[in-house]
Design a protein around this motif. Structure first.
Motif, PDB file in Angstrom:
ATOM      1  N   GLU A  14      -5.023  -2.632  -7.362  1.00 23.84           N
ATOM      2  CA  GLU A  14      -5.875  -1.456  -7.312  1.00 23.84           C
ATOM      3  C   GLU A  14      -5.002  -0.251  -7.002  1.00 23.84           C
ATOM      4  O   GLU A  14      -4.180  -0.291  -6.077  1.00 23.84           O
ATOM      5  CB  GLU A  14      -6.962  -1.617  -6.258  1.00 23.84           C
ATOM      6  CG  GLU A  14      -7.967  -2.707  -6.602  1.00 23.84           C
ATOM      7  CD  GLU A  14      -9.065  -2.846  -5.567  1.00 23.84           C
ATOM      8  OE1 GLU A  14     -10.122  -3.367  -5.917  1.00 23.84           O
ATOM      9  OE2 GLU A  14      -8.852  -2.444  -4.391  1.00 23.84           O
ATOM     10  N   ASP A  73       0.845  -1.194   0.000  1.00 21.32           N
ATOM     11  CA  ASP A  73       0.000   0.000   0.000  1.00 21.32           C
ATOM     12  C   ASP A  73       0.885   1.249   0.000  1.00 21.32           C
ATOM     13  O   ASP A  73       1.880   1.303   0.723  1.00 21.32           O
ATOM     14  CB  ASP A  73      -0.901   0.028   1.235  1.00 21.32           C
ATOM     15  CG  ASP A  73      -1.873  -1.156   1.272  1.00 21.32           C
ATOM     16  OD1 ASP A  73      -1.893  -1.923   0.297  1.00 21.32           O
ATOM     17  OD2 ASP A  73      -2.575  -1.306   2.282  1.00 21.32           O
ATOM     18  N   VAL A  84      -4.391  -8.758  -9.479  1.00 20.05           N
ATOM     19  CA  VAL A  84      -4.913  -7.420  -9.802  1.00 20.05           C
ATOM     20  C   VAL A  84      -4.409  -6.416  -8.771  1.00 20.05           C
ATOM     21  O   VAL A  84      -4.434  -6.678  -7.560  1.00 20.05           O
ATOM     22  CB  VAL A  84      -6.450  -7.420  -9.834  1.00 20.05           C
ATOM     23  CG1 VAL A  84      -6.999  -5.998  -9.901  1.00 20.05           C
ATOM     24  CG2 VAL A  84      -6.950  -8.233 -11.020  1.00 20.05           C
ATOM     25  N   HIS A 144      -5.265  -7.072  -4.988  1.00 22.97           N
ATOM     26  CA  HIS A 144      -6.553  -7.737  -4.772  1.00 22.97           C
ATOM     27  C   HIS A 144      -6.383  -9.249  -4.905  1.00 22.97           C
ATOM     28  O   HIS A 144      -5.596  -9.716  -5.729  1.00 22.97           O
ATOM     29  CB  HIS A 144      -7.568  -7.212  -5.803  1.00 22.97           C
ATOM     30  CG  HIS A 144      -8.985  -7.504  -5.452  1.00 22.97           C
ATOM     31  ND1 HIS A 144      -9.576  -8.718  -5.738  1.00 22.97           N
ATOM     32  CD2 HIS A 144      -9.925  -6.760  -4.827  1.00 22.97           C
ATOM     33  CE1 HIS A 144     -10.827  -8.695  -5.308  1.00 22.97           C
ATOM     34  NE2 HIS A 144     -11.066  -7.518  -4.756  1.00 22.97           N
ATOM     35  N   ARG A 150      -3.103   1.077  -3.973  1.00 19.88           N
ATOM     36  CA  ARG A 150      -4.039   0.983  -2.855  1.00 19.88           C
ATOM     37  C   ARG A 150      -3.933  -0.393  -2.200  1.00 19.88           C
ATOM     38  O   ARG A 150      -3.881  -0.518  -0.999  1.00 19.88           O
ATOM     39  CB  ARG A 150      -5.472   1.216  -3.344  1.00 19.88           C
ATOM     40  CG  ARG A 150      -5.851   2.687  -3.454  1.00 19.88           C
ATOM     41  CD  ARG A 150      -6.010   3.295  -2.047  1.00 19.88           C
ATOM     42  NE  ARG A 150      -6.340   4.707  -2.085  1.00 19.88           N
ATOM     43  CZ  ARG A 150      -7.575   5.169  -2.175  1.00 19.88           C
ATOM     44  NH1 ARG A 150      -8.596   4.334  -2.291  1.00 19.88           N
ATOM     45  NH2 ARG A 150      -7.793   6.461  -2.167  1.00 19.88           N
ATOM     46  N   ARG A 151      -3.937  -1.448  -3.040  1.00 19.02           N
ATOM     47  CA  ARG A 151      -3.776  -2.811  -2.523  1.00 19.02           C
ATOM     48  C   ARG A 151      -3.650  -3.781  -3.683  1.00 19.02           C
ATOM     49  O   ARG A 151      -3.988  -3.449  -4.827  1.00 19.02           O
ATOM     50  CB  ARG A 151      -4.947  -3.232  -1.643  1.00 19.02           C
ATOM     51  CG  ARG A 151      -6.269  -3.423  -2.387  1.00 19.02           C
ATOM     52  CD  ARG A 151      -7.275  -4.144  -1.513  1.00 19.02           C
ATOM     53  NE  ARG A 151      -8.571  -4.265  -2.185  1.00 19.02           N
ATOM     54  CZ  ARG A 151      -9.470  -5.189  -1.875  1.00 19.02           C
ATOM     55  NH1 ARG A 151      -9.221  -6.062  -0.927  1.00 19.02           N
ATOM     56  NH2 ARG A 151     -10.628  -5.235  -2.516  1.00 19.02           N
ATOM     57  N   TYR A 161     -11.581 -10.497 -11.817  1.00 20.30           N
ATOM     58  CA  TYR A 161     -11.952  -9.186 -11.270  1.00 20.30           C
ATOM     59  C   TYR A 161     -12.781  -8.427 -12.308  1.00 20.30           C
ATOM     60  O   TYR A 161     -12.298  -8.118 -13.401  1.00 20.30           O
ATOM     61  CB  TYR A 161     -10.682  -8.425 -10.917  1.00 20.30           C
ATOM     62  CG  TYR A 161     -10.872  -7.082 -10.234  1.00 20.30           C
ATOM     63  CD1 TYR A 161     -10.483  -6.906  -8.912  1.00 20.30           C
ATOM     64  CD2 TYR A 161     -11.401  -5.984 -10.908  1.00 20.30           C
ATOM     65  CE1 TYR A 161     -10.610  -5.681  -8.285  1.00 20.30           C
ATOM     66  CE2 TYR A 161     -11.543  -4.755 -10.287  1.00 20.30           C
ATOM     67  CZ  TYR A 161     -11.148  -4.606  -8.973  1.00 20.30           C
ATOM     68  OH  TYR A 161     -11.283  -3.386  -8.349  1.00 20.30           O
ATOM     69  N   VAL A 213     -10.528   4.745  -7.942  1.00 17.44           N
ATOM     70  CA  VAL A 213      -9.619   3.602  -7.897  1.00 17.44           C
ATOM     71  C   VAL A 213      -9.731   2.819  -9.205  1.00 17.44           C
ATOM     72  O   VAL A 213     -10.835   2.518  -9.675  1.00 17.44           O
ATOM     73  CB  VAL A 213      -9.944   2.690  -6.703  1.00 17.44           C
ATOM     74  CG1 VAL A 213      -9.023   1.464  -6.686  1.00 17.44           C
ATOM     75  CG2 VAL A 213      -9.816   3.465  -5.389  1.00 17.44           C
ATOM     76  N   TYR A 214      -8.585   2.502  -9.805  1.00 11.40           N
ATOM     77  CA  TYR A 214      -8.531   1.724 -11.044  1.00 11.40           C
ATOM     78  C   TYR A 214      -7.868   0.381 -10.774  1.00 11.40           C
ATOM     79  O   TYR A 214      -7.102   0.230  -9.817  1.00 11.40           O
ATOM     80  CB  TYR A 214      -7.751   2.484 -12.120  1.00 11.40           C
ATOM     81  CG  TYR A 214      -8.426   3.758 -12.576  1.00 11.40           C
ATOM     82  CD1 TYR A 214      -9.239   3.783 -13.706  1.00 11.40           C
ATOM     83  CD2 TYR A 214      -8.251   4.949 -11.856  1.00 11.40           C
ATOM     84  CE1 TYR A 214      -9.862   4.961 -14.116  1.00 11.40           C
ATOM     85  CE2 TYR A 214      -8.876   6.122 -12.264  1.00 11.40           C
ATOM     86  CZ  TYR A 214      -9.677   6.119 -13.390  1.00 11.40           C
ATOM     87  OH  TYR A 214     -10.306   7.284 -13.790  1.00 11.40           O
ATOM     88  N   ALA A 215      -8.149  -0.592 -11.639  1.00 12.84           N
ATOM     89  CA  ALA A 215      -7.599  -1.931 -11.476  1.00 12.84           C
ATOM     90  C   ALA A 215      -6.699  -2.267 -12.665  1.00 12.84           C
ATOM     91  O   ALA A 215      -7.076  -2.023 -13.827  1.00 12.84           O
ATOM     92  CB  ALA A 215      -8.728  -2.955 -11.356  1.00 12.84           C
ATOM     93  N   VAL A 228     -10.787  -7.343 -15.762  1.00 15.33           N
ATOM     94  CA  VAL A 228      -9.563  -6.589 -16.029  1.00 15.33           C
ATOM     95  C   VAL A 228      -8.850  -7.187 -17.244  1.00 15.33           C
ATOM     96  O   VAL A 228      -8.357  -6.461 -18.114  1.00 15.33           O
ATOM     97  CB  VAL A 228      -8.646  -6.594 -14.791  1.00 15.33           C
ATOM     98  CG1 VAL A 228      -7.272  -6.018 -15.118  1.00 15.33           C
ATOM     99  CG2 VAL A 228      -9.285  -5.811 -13.654  1.00 15.33           C
ATOM    100  N   ILE A 258     -14.670  -5.117 -13.629  1.00 13.44           N
ATOM    101  CA  ILE A 258     -14.697  -3.657 -13.490  1.00 13.44           C
ATOM    102  C   ILE A 258     -16.152  -3.217 -13.551  1.00 13.44           C
ATOM    103  O   ILE A 258     -16.845  -3.427 -14.562  1.00 13.44           O
ATOM    104  CB  ILE A 258     -13.882  -2.986 -14.616  1.00 13.44           C
ATOM    105  CG1 ILE A 258     -12.421  -3.473 -14.560  1.00 13.44           C
ATOM    106  CG2 ILE A 258     -13.937  -1.469 -14.492  1.00 13.44           C
ATOM    107  CD1 ILE A 258     -11.593  -3.067 -15.759  1.00 13.44           C
TER     108      ILE A 258
END
Length: 203
Positions: free
Chosen positions: A170, A118, A168, A137, A134-135, A144, A185-187, A153, A146
């Motif tokens: 984020e 993170d 994935v 996943h 962010r993290r 995953y 937030v995007y993946a 994704v 969207i």
């Protein structure tokens, strides 16, 4: 090229006390139990060593409060990376597949070479945009979905060149994070992002 000097990996046991000598030389099997505890099997007996608590269930510790051979053996095996340290577990990296020690709490096991934490800074290989992680996943890129597009994704047009079974990531765009309290937030497939080293941030 200079020749490496010869050195012993084990200590000179002639300079060690009896418990240390026995920790190095006696047959023992050390098994992680989690939570910083380890099972130590010896010839005929089994004990539990609690590393954070500095305890062992053996009589030597119980009656003498000694730094027993079992605690010493666990410390040796941790130092030599034969068993994971407290707070870690052994797992295959979800990206490169190499066996490694990862945090016990990691939902996606990533080795030290592949780990994205993170707030790490990364660069999108497709656009060269800078992002903040962010993290990672637990779903793969082909699992995953969207929400905005209803596609996974992996099915996104710009991700076709990346493995569908990638973890994935984020992330948010750095500019959005600086300007907005709640950035979108995007993946991304893991392979699409390149982690920025600390030296690059300084430059």
């Amino acid at each position: 090229m200079s020749r490496a000097s010869k050195t012993a990996l084990a200590p000179d046991l002639r300079d060690c006390d009896e418990r240390t000598v026995r920790a190095w030389t006696e047959p023992m099997a050390v098994t992680p139990l989690g939570g910083g505890c380890y099972r130590v099997d010896t010839d005929g007996d089994t004990y539990t060593v609690d590393v954070p608590g500095h305890r062992c269930t053996c009589p030597d510790y119980h009656y003498r409060h000694a730094h027993c051979k079992h605690r010493r053996r666990v410390a040796i095996e941790i130092t030599q990376e034969r068993v994971p340290a407290p707070g870690q577990r052994r797992a295959d990296c979800a990206y490169c597949g190499h066996e490694s020690f990862v945090p016990e709490t990691a939902t996606v096991p990533l080795c030290s070479d592949c780990r994205l934490d993170d707030d790490d800074v990364a660069v999108d290989r497709e656009t060269a945009d800078t992002l903040v992680v962010r993290r990672v996943h637990p779903d793969r890129a082909d699992e995953y979905v969207i929400e905005a597009t209803g596609k996974t994704v992996a099915a996104h047009d710009t991700n076709e060149d990346y493995p569908a079974d990638d973890p994935v990531v984020e992330a948010v765009y750095l500019g959005d994070r600086l300007r907005n309290d709640d950035p979108r937030v995007y993946a991304f497939p893991y392979s699409r992002l390149r982690q920025v080293e600390d030296a690059e941030l300084v430059d």
